[in-house]
Scaffold this active site. Structure first.
Site, PDB file in Angstrom:
ATOM      1  CB  CYS A 177       5.479   1.816  -2.145  1.00 34.77           C
ATOM      2  SG  CYS A 177       5.630   2.696  -3.707  1.00 34.77           S
ATOM      3  CB  CYS A 188       1.475   9.125  -2.372  1.00 36.57           C
ATOM      4  SG  CYS A 188       1.526   7.426  -2.985  1.00 36.57           S
TER       5      CYS A 188
END
Lengths: 364, 366
Positions: A99, A196
């Site tokens: 990410c 997340c």
């Protein structure tokens, strides 16, 4: 200067925006929408719909413009899909690295450049120093919050453009105190944890949806291939793990405790060995990122004596690291260990990050 | 100071509307009450109803006040739930989302210019008994006007109800139930300079299936005390909008498009009949959200795709349906409000040029 702040809606990046605003910069807040919040909503993690509203509330409080950037498709392809694919290969992935590398430090950073920003700041706990040979990345002052291991893939060019104001903070309490003083509505918001995009911390369900074969049952075997028991999906295991082995863990091999030494994805087998086995000293890394120069002119490849860190929360081990062809490297540890394919191996000289790569599948 | 060029999201409030609203806001009476105060409020409500009825070609009891365009569209669709329905591929989410609850919903193709493909509609109507066809009069992203009269003729001969989402067209181009041949129209007050919070469903038939029941307001078709100031403001804004011809906006819109083309932009739906104040500018290779933010930071408020409540910029399903492919993520919408000034237009052209020259063109990463 005009500076873009990647705001997650948490206290850390909110404080970064506030600090830079106080320093007189033209701050632009940006929050990435990474997945559909209706589908994956959880509290105490980084990017639920609530977090976008929090980031917006902080931006309003600070009086800075704020934008929500749609990165859903890119995030799904470059992070979530690869996360599942990595398990399917028998690895233990680190989605946060993917990410940071893609959605954040390539796409968002590119947008910051497009918008005429001179820098982009994040709430990561890591330090950036201007060294003699260019910018360097270091562990933060607050070692409890150290995120340098997750940022090893940051290129020199990206590092040059990035700012990490929290790297100098003594501890989280100091950050919260700043938030409190600025009157930020997130000052006492809980820290985000885990992955997340995984609801309720159950990554297995997500991986099963995307790659069902990784949750199919298979054999647990010893190094010679003798079947000791059954497992319920390779995605539940990582190298070094001794849980989920049922009674194999205690009874087999004359009562010697066992642990996972290898994940054989094609055969859907979990290979175990004695827990006190010594592991290996040599393994290979792929997708190397170097944050240190070649040193000698004319010397094509790097050879470093340095510390290596094989997991997010683990002590540094001494090793030789030799750069090889095609962006790869060979690591030779002083003492044997159990590197897990898919995890990062990050190179350190004291607090400085020298580079790193992903542990190759053939390491096991 | 921000220059506001996002009229299709919401037109600036017209001062004439505000004056009427301020007076209406001090009417204490409930229009349903029997006493003199109630009657005074009811007069304001019924005057507004008459303005809308005349403007859109129906009788007073053909006007059902709603909270806005979304509710008016939802009310129209509600009567046909679980029946066979077709809609244009470029409809607004106010149609697309409630339409998904229908048992059989077909999205009809549009041409590369963005107008509904009449042949696709014909084929749909030939393939079975259709209850309802929904087509917008003007598209919110491109301003493209659909051939509603032709569509209406097909629907009439097939016995299908034609509902027209006229939210972007009302007050900008002539739209009445008769001239369009529609069975119902949805409008929204703030799209022609009224306040947010009032809209209407216009129809000839007096009966609909209510979404909200209650005290029998709107002849039992929409319960709840009507927002009198918003409705009065909507009527006043409509009067003023209908008195304008929009020719100045068209001149300036064309100037913007000519300047945008000079720096490499394409104009979606340029060759179709369309609203005179809307431009969908495609800057290949530059993400719509980057364009939007760059222009916002330069002080120009425009938009891309349909506004989403989270504030994120979505891929344009409208341009996608027109065949733009990846470029559907590279378009912004400029829509000139009723009070736009020449200096706003000149300023925007300069800002757009600067942005396009910096970010657009060859050699740039995608």
């Amino acid at each position: 200067m005009r500076i873009l702040v990647a705001m997650s809606g948490g206290v850390d990046s909110s404080v970064v925006a506030g600090l830079l605003k106080d320093e007189g910069h033209e701050v632009i807040g940006a929050t990435l929408q990474l997945y559909d919040h209706g589908q994956a909503t959880k509290t105490g993690s980084c990017c639920a719909g609530r977090d976008i509203m929090d980031a917006r509330a902080v931006a309003d409080r600070l009086g800075i413009p704020h934008y929500v950037i749609d990165a859903e498709e890119r995030f799904r392809r470059s992070v979530i899909d690869r996360f599942a694919e990595s398990y399917a290969r028998g690895e233990t992935p680190v989605p946060c690295v993917a990410c940071n590398q893609g959605v954040k430090f390539s796409d968002l950073l590119g947008m910051a450049r497009d918008l005429g920003c001179e820098a982009m700041a994040t709430g990561h706990y890591v330090r950036r120093h201007a060294g003699a040979e260019g910018v360097e990345m270091h562990r933060p002052v607050d070692l409890d919050r150290d995120q340098s291991w997750f940022l090893f893939a940051t290129t020199s060019a990206q590092l040059d453009f990035l700012r990490f104001p929290l790297g100098e903070m003594p501890d989280k309490e100091a950050v919260r105190a700043v938030a409190m003083k600025m009157g930020l509505p997130v000052a006492s918001k809980p820290d985000s944890q885990d992955i997340c995009f995984v609801p309720q911390g159950s990554y297995v369900d997500l991986v099963e949806t995307l790659r069902p074969e990784t949750l199919e049952a298979g054999d647990i075997v010893d190094a010679t291939g003798r079947v000791l028991g059954r497992h319920d999906g390779i995605a539940r295991y990582t190298i070094g793990q001794s849980k989920r082995l049922g009674d194999i863990n205690t009874k087999s091999a004359g009562g010697v405790r066992q642990m996972v030494t290898r994940i054989d994805a094609p055969a859907r087998r979990i290979v175990v060995g004695p827990r006190d086995a010594s592991g290996r000293t040599e393994f290979r890394l792929r997708d190397m990122n170097w944050l240190v120069g070649n040193g000698q002119a004319g010397e094509a490849r790097r050879t470093l004596r340095c510390g290596v860190q094989l997991r997010a929360r683990e002590a540094v081990r001494q090793a030789w690291v030799m750069e090889s062809d095609d962006g790869q490297a060979v690591v030779r540890l002083d003492e044997p260990a159990w590197p897990a394919p898919g995890q990062a191996c990050v190179l350190y000289a004291d607090t400085r990050v020298l580079g790193g790569g992903f542990i190759r599948l053939d390491a096991a | 100071m921000t220059v506001y060029l996002d009229a299709n999201a919401s037109e600036p409030l017209r001062p004439a509307a505000f004056e009427v609203m301020a007076r209406a806001a001090f009417l204490s009476g409930n229009p349903s009450s029997i006493h003199a105060e109630g009657q005074a409020a009811r007069r304001v409500l019924e005057d507004a109803r008459q303005v809308l009825a005349e403007a859109f070609g129906t009788e007073a009891d053909g006007v059902i006040f709603t909270s806005g365009g979304t509710e008016a569209n939802a009310l129209a669709l509600h009567a046909f739930r679980r029946q066979r329905l077709a809609m244009g591929a470029t409809e607004h989410d106010a149609i697309r989302t409630p339409a998904r609850r229908h048992a059989q919903v077909t999205a009809l193709d549009v041409t590369p210019e963005g107008a509904l493909d009449i042949d696709a509609l014909g084929a749909f109507l030939d393939s079975g008994d259709a209850a309802l066809v929904c087509v917008m009069a003007a598209n919110n992203e491109t301003g493209v006007l659909h051939p509603i009269r032709e569509i209406a003729a097909l629907c009439r001969s097939a016995g299908a109800w034609l509902h027209v989402d006229a939210v972007q067209a009302a007050g900008r181009v002539p739209v009445t139930l008769d001239t369009l041949g529609a069975d119902s129209l949805a409008i929204s007050g703030h799209k022609f300079g009224g306040p947010k919070g009032a809209g209407a469903l216009l129809t000839r038939a007096a009966t609909v299936d209510p979404l909200i029941q209650g005290g029998g307001q709107e002849r039992g078709r929409r319960g709840g005390t009507p927002p009198l100031p918003a409705i009065a403001g909507m009527a006043a804004a409509l009067r003023e909008a209908l008195a304008e011809d929009g020719s100045q906006q068209r001149v300036w819109r064309d100037r913007i498009e000519a300047a945008a083309r000079e720096v490499g932009a394409r104009v979606a739906g340029a060759d179709a009949p369309r609203l005179g104040q809307t431009s969908a500018l495609v800057l290949d290779g530059v993400a719509a959200q980057t364009q939007l933010i760059a222009l916002d930071l330069a002080g120009y408020a425009v938009s891309a795709g349909a506004a989403c409540s989270s504030g994120k910029v979505a891929f344009s399903h409208v341009l996608d349906a027109m065949g733009y492919g990846v470029a559907a993520g590279h378009a912004i919408r400029v829509s000139l409000p009723w009070n736009v000034e020449e200096s706003d237009v000149e300023g925007f052209i300069a800002a757009y040029r600067a942005m396009a020259l910096r970010l657009g063109g060859a050699g740039r990463r995608a």
